[in-house]
Design a protein around this motif. Sequence first.
Motif: not given
Length: 332
Positions: A107-111
């Motif tokens: 999720l951090s990478s996508m964000l």
Amino acid sequence: MRTEVKTMTVDQPRTTYTIGQAAKMVQTTVKTLHYYDEIGLLRPSTRSEGGHRLYSPDDLWKLELIGTLRYVNFSLDDIRKVILGEITMPKALLLQIEALEVEIGALSSMLSILKQAQQKQQQGDSQESAPYLTELVASRSAHSSKRQQFVDRKVQEIGLLEQMPDEWKNSFLHFFNRYVLPTSKLTARQTQAWSEVQNLLNDPVYLEELANYELPFLHMALQPGLQADDWVHYMELIRIRAQEAVKHQWSPESAAVQKLTADFLLLYADVEQRKQPEVFVRKQAQHLLDATTERILRFNQLCAIVNPEWRDIASGMDLLMRGMKVLVEDRQ
């Protein structure tokens, strides 16, 4: 936990509850309880003379636990293992924490990707935001060819297989090459898991543990009792049989699983060891049980994220490990 379930103790009179009452008490639906019964996750302790489901206080406690574990994103299969005592609660919690850490990383990478694309658009490059987004995703996702190159390079670096004939090198990597590397394009979650796989393969401690775990295979490959292609064929049959056993929820103590476990272990025996199969089977079972570390388990969990097909392999291997525990205990 809700007090109406927690306050039920063994000192209270034995009481049973209808499926409607049970559903209301644990704040779920009758349909859900029917489903849990059908899949064998939780069957009611008894039934009425008319065949209706009746739930005991212990059943209600288990239903409460199922609801709690579902809330923190446990899979039904993992919950079943906890309910049946196949894995301990501390181990289950650790595995779930690690799984959620993968999710958080993804999720951090996508964000980060989305914010960079948004910034590009706010700078006035509205026509370029879509191609830019595509480039960002491509830069972070490891395509199958890159993953294969990484594995090939690591095999050369660690030298684990350097003394092994080429055909046995292929056999050693058979399952990994077939069920992990072929996935052509990874999601953000799979990319995060693959990144952790790479970290493990770069970790000297993990590589030492892996070498110890696979020591019987390395010995066997130098003096094999089977041809390499036949070994792979029989190992695939073990995989299919193990998945069938998991599907039917056969117990580790059953004759079928014990036979499957012994057949699996004998695939690691060299020519001399095959002359005393019972001795080798017990010795190999003890070795694998002792050599299974948290990092070894973590690697399998990550592979199951990279390619869901690996989850079936991991479930089958988990059943075999429990079969080994039974085998070792019975022969002590």
